[in-house]
Design an enzyme around this catalytic site. Structure first.
Site, PDB file in Angstrom:
ATOM      1  N   LYS A  97       6.526  -0.007   3.770  1.00 21.14           N
ATOM      2  CA  LYS A  97       5.656   1.113   3.347  1.00 21.14           C
ATOM      3  C   LYS A  97       5.466   1.085   1.830  1.00 21.14           C
ATOM      4  O   LYS A  97       4.354   1.271   1.333  1.00 21.14           O
ATOM      5  CB  LYS A  97       6.261   2.458   3.772  1.00 21.14           C
ATOM      6  CG  LYS A  97       6.250   2.697   5.268  1.00 21.14           C
ATOM      7  CD  LYS A  97       4.833   2.885   5.775  1.00 21.14           C
ATOM      8  CE  LYS A  97       4.748   2.922   7.280  1.00 21.14           C
ATOM      9  NZ  LYS A  97       3.409   2.673   7.800  1.00 21.14           N
ATOM     10  N   SER A 143       5.245   7.173   4.195  1.00 20.53           N
ATOM     11  CA  SER A 143       6.352   7.964   4.743  1.00 20.53           C
ATOM     12  C   SER A 143       7.222   8.509   3.624  1.00 20.53           C
ATOM     13  O   SER A 143       7.355   7.880   2.558  1.00 20.53           O
ATOM     14  CB  SER A 143       7.190   7.032   5.635  1.00 20.53           C
ATOM     15  OG  SER A 143       8.439   7.591   5.875  1.00 20.53           O
ATOM     16  N   TYR A 150      11.832  -1.355   7.104  1.00 23.58           N
ATOM     17  CA  TYR A 150      10.658  -0.541   7.455  1.00 23.58           C
ATOM     18  C   TYR A 150      10.137   0.195   6.224  1.00 23.58           C
ATOM     19  O   TYR A 150       8.956   0.126   5.873  1.00 23.58           O
ATOM     20  CB  TYR A 150      11.021   0.462   8.569  1.00 23.58           C
ATOM     21  CG  TYR A 150      10.014   1.585   8.683  1.00 23.58           C
ATOM     22  CD1 TYR A 150       8.746   1.334   9.177  1.00 23.58           C
ATOM     23  CD2 TYR A 150      10.323   2.884   8.263  1.00 23.58           C
ATOM     24  CE1 TYR A 150       7.796   2.355   9.257  1.00 23.58           C
ATOM     25  CE2 TYR A 150       9.391   3.905   8.342  1.00 23.58           C
ATOM     26  CZ  TYR A 150       8.128   3.636   8.835  1.00 23.58           C
ATOM     27  OH  TYR A 150       7.197   4.633   8.906  1.00 23.58           O
TER      28      TYR A 150
HETATM   29  P1  NAD Z   1       3.168   4.630  16.948  1.00 25.22           P
HETATM   30  O1  NAD Z   1       4.053   3.444  17.152  1.00 25.22           O
HETATM   31  O2  NAD Z   1       3.098   5.644  18.013  1.00 25.22           O
HETATM   32  O3  NAD Z   1       1.678   4.132  16.622  1.00 25.22           O
HETATM   33  C1  NAD Z   1       1.417   2.926  15.945  1.00 25.22           C
HETATM   34  C2  NAD Z   1       0.340   2.188  16.739  1.00 25.22           C
HETATM   35  O4  NAD Z   1       0.056   0.950  16.070  1.00 25.22           O
HETATM   36  C3  NAD Z   1       0.782   1.837  18.145  1.00 25.22           C
HETATM   37  O5  NAD Z   1      -0.203   2.264  19.077  1.00 25.22           O
HETATM   38  C4  NAD Z   1       0.908   0.308  18.137  1.00 25.22           C
HETATM   39  O6  NAD Z   1       0.566  -0.268  19.378  1.00 25.22           O
HETATM   40  C5  NAD Z   1      -0.071  -0.074  17.034  1.00 25.22           C
HETATM   41  N1  NAD Z   1       0.218  -1.345  16.341  1.00 25.22           N
HETATM   42  C6  NAD Z   1       1.377  -1.746  15.762  1.00 25.22           C
HETATM   43  N2  NAD Z   1       1.224  -2.962  15.211  1.00 25.22           N
HETATM   44  C7  NAD Z   1      -0.072  -3.330  15.420  1.00 25.22           C
HETATM   45  C8  NAD Z   1      -0.838  -4.480  15.093  1.00 25.22           C
HETATM   46  N3  NAD Z   1      -0.316  -5.517  14.429  1.00 25.22           N
HETATM   47  N4  NAD Z   1      -2.137  -4.533  15.473  1.00 25.22           N
HETATM   48  C9  NAD Z   1      -2.696  -3.496  16.172  1.00 25.22           C
HETATM   49  N5  NAD Z   1      -2.019  -2.381  16.515  1.00 25.22           N
HETATM   50  C10 NAD Z   1      -0.721  -2.311  16.140  1.00 25.22           C
HETATM   51  O7  NAD Z   1       3.594   5.293  15.562  1.00 25.22           O
HETATM   52  P2  NAD Z   1       3.207   6.706  14.948  1.00 25.22           P
HETATM   53  O8  NAD Z   1       4.403   7.576  15.001  1.00 25.22           O
HETATM   54  O9  NAD Z   1       1.932   7.168  15.490  1.00 25.22           O
HETATM   55  O10 NAD Z   1       3.043   6.272  13.421  1.00 25.22           O
HETATM   56  C11 NAD Z   1       1.775   5.916  12.886  1.00 25.22           C
HETATM   57  C12 NAD Z   1       1.987   5.431  11.459  1.00 25.22           C
HETATM   58  O11 NAD Z   1       2.625   6.452  10.706  1.00 25.22           O
HETATM   59  C13 NAD Z   1       2.890   4.204  11.354  1.00 25.22           C
HETATM   60  O12 NAD Z   1       2.391   3.360  10.338  1.00 25.22           O
HETATM   61  C14 NAD Z   1       4.217   4.790  10.952  1.00 25.22           C
HETATM   62  O13 NAD Z   1       5.008   3.873  10.222  1.00 25.22           O
HETATM   63  C15 NAD Z   1       3.785   5.955  10.082  1.00 25.22           C
HETATM   64  N6  NAD Z   1       4.791   7.039  10.018  1.00 25.22           N
HETATM   65  C16 NAD Z   1       5.286   7.570  11.164  1.00 25.22           C
HETATM   66  C17 NAD Z   1       6.266   8.564  11.110  1.00 25.22           C
HETATM   67  C18 NAD Z   1       6.853   9.143  12.357  1.00 25.22           C
HETATM   68  O14 NAD Z   1       7.917   9.765  12.293  1.00 25.22           O
HETATM   69  N7  NAD Z   1       6.230   9.015  13.518  1.00 25.22           N
HETATM   70  C19 NAD Z   1       6.720   9.022   9.859  1.00 25.22           C
HETATM   71  C20 NAD Z   1       6.176   8.469   8.698  1.00 25.22           C
HETATM   72  C21 NAD Z   1       5.210   7.469   8.785  1.00 25.22           C
END
Ligand code: NAD
Ligand code: UDP
Length: 331
Positions: free
Chosen positions: A152, A124, A148
């Site tokens: 990362k 991120s 958080y």
């Molecule tokens: P999201 O919460 O929609 O998706 C994450 C998925 O991981 C979910 O379906 C959740 O059920 C699953 N999960 C969490 N912990 C788990 C575990 N221990 N075992 C199995 N499954 C697990 O989030 P997103 O927005 O799709 O983000 C995806 C990734 O991108 C994340 O790592 C997030 O930190 C990163 N990210 C997101 C953003 C954003 O703004 N959405 C920005 C930068 C980075």
């Protein structure tokens, strides 16, 4: 080629799975559904007319995860799974460290054991902390302001150390800027439980009347109109970046910003949303939110040059698709 997608039922993961299926990759999703719903799998099928293999497994459960590696012959991993709410991570740091780090260490150790050496990791822009200048390049100094973000950065460091110890690993770290928007079918999108932290899910809920008013956190930042500036990127442009990362000819450890390179202020986004969708978004100026910075936008030159990354969606598309998803999925 068979890709294990951890967190593949989530917001960015589900869009990426659609792209992977369209490109004829085989997909194995591992997700514990802690922040997503099983129906996402039906919607992926409706869009692509293709099947995925799904395991409801927590990546922190190494034995269960090992069974997946035993059953499936995995070629590469895209690792989305993790908890992502900044505010919650401040309140429950141990939960964030445990979930995000243990899951990743289990995954990497099994990859090593089963000789799966290719991984794309969701990092991120938060790892840049408060940058000294803009746009942000990949070699800027790294720091974080909340647990958080620290998870990362710690995972990035784990990946770098792993690569040092075994350079047959092929690792891509993608630093996302601000993903918004939804699949144009309205079948996939961001559907946070409770009160959303992020701007776009909040705007949409005010537009649909679920919440009465949007609080704009601060209007005295050093930006075009005093409100915070961010680099919003359509989730479909972001998801396609993962396909490009898999296809990248360059091997080794690579880091790319995935953003559009353009900054948009909170007020600009609200106004765009209103004009594109023909709705009113009530807002008021509220105090600054702790930890927020004035402005953050990417240089995406490296991803453009090395991955052929070409974001094609506009802010108008992002506003329209975000609203469309919520309208189609209300009730
Ligand atoms: P999201 O919460 O929609 O998706 C994450 C998925 O991981 C979910 O379906 C959740 O059920 C699953 N999960 C969490 N912990 C788990 C575990 N221990 N075992 C199995 N499954 C697990 O989030 P997103 O927005 O799709 O983000 C995806 C990734 O991108 C994340 O790592 C997030 O930190 C990163 N990210 C997101 C953003 C954003 O703004 N959405 C920005 C930068 C980075
Ligand atoms: N923001 C806001 N009201 C909200 C949520 C966010 O004014 O209800 C602002 C926030 O201060 C920041 C921008 O919108 O300037 C983007 O915030 P978001 O939480 O979506 O992303 P991030 O902080 O991770 O960049």
């Amino acid at each position: 080629m068979k890709i294990l997608v951890s967190g593949g039922c989530g917001y960015i993961g589900s869009h990426t799975v659609v792209d992977l299926l369209k490109e004829n990759y085989e997909v194995v999703i591992v997700d514990n559904l802690i922040n997503s719903k099983r129906e996402v799998l039906d919607n992926i099928k409706k869009i692509t007319n293709k099947e995925v293999t799904f395991y409801k497994v927590d990546l922190c459960d190494k034995e269960k995860l090992k069974e997946v590696f035993e059953k499936e012959s995995i070629d590469a991993v895209i690792h989305f799974a993790g908890l992502k709410a900044v505010g919650e991570s401040v309140e429950k740091p141990l939960m964030y460290y445990e979930n995000n780090l243990i899951s990743t260490i289990n995954l990497l150790d099994l990859m090593r054991e089963f000789n799966v050496k290719k991984i794309v990791f969701s990092s991120s822009a938060t790892v840049y902390g408060n940058p000294d200048s803009l746009p942000i390049y990949e070699d800027f100094p790294l720091s974080t302001t909340n647990p958080y973000g620290t998870t990362k950065l710690m995972i990035e460091n784990i990946l770098k150390d792993l690569y040092k110890s075994d350079n047959s690993f092929d690792i891509t770290i993608l630093r996302y800027f601000n993903p918004i928007g939804a699949h144009k079918s309205g079948l996939l999108g961001e559907d946070p439980n409770g009160i959303p932290n992020n701007l776009m899910p909040y705007i949409v809920r005010v537009a649909t009347g679920k919440f009465p008013i949007l609080n704009i956190f601060g209007d005295d930042y050093k930006t075009v109109d005093g409100t915070g500036v961010r680099d919003y990127i359509h989730v479909c442009d972001l998801s396609y970046g993962h396909v490009l990362a898999l296809k990248n000819k360059k091997t080794g450890l690579k880091i790319y910003n995935l953003g559009t390179g353009k900054g948009t202020s909170v007020l600009e986004l609200v106004k765009k949303f209103e004009s594109v969708n023909g709705v009113k978004v009530n807002y008021q100026i509220a105090p600054r939110r702790d930890g927020d910075i004035d402005a953050c936008y990417a240089s995406n030159e490296k991803a453009v040059k090395e991955l052929g990354f070409k974001p094609k969606y506009t802010i108008e598309d992002m506003c329209r698709d975000s609203y469309n998803f919520v309208k189609m999925n209300t009730n």
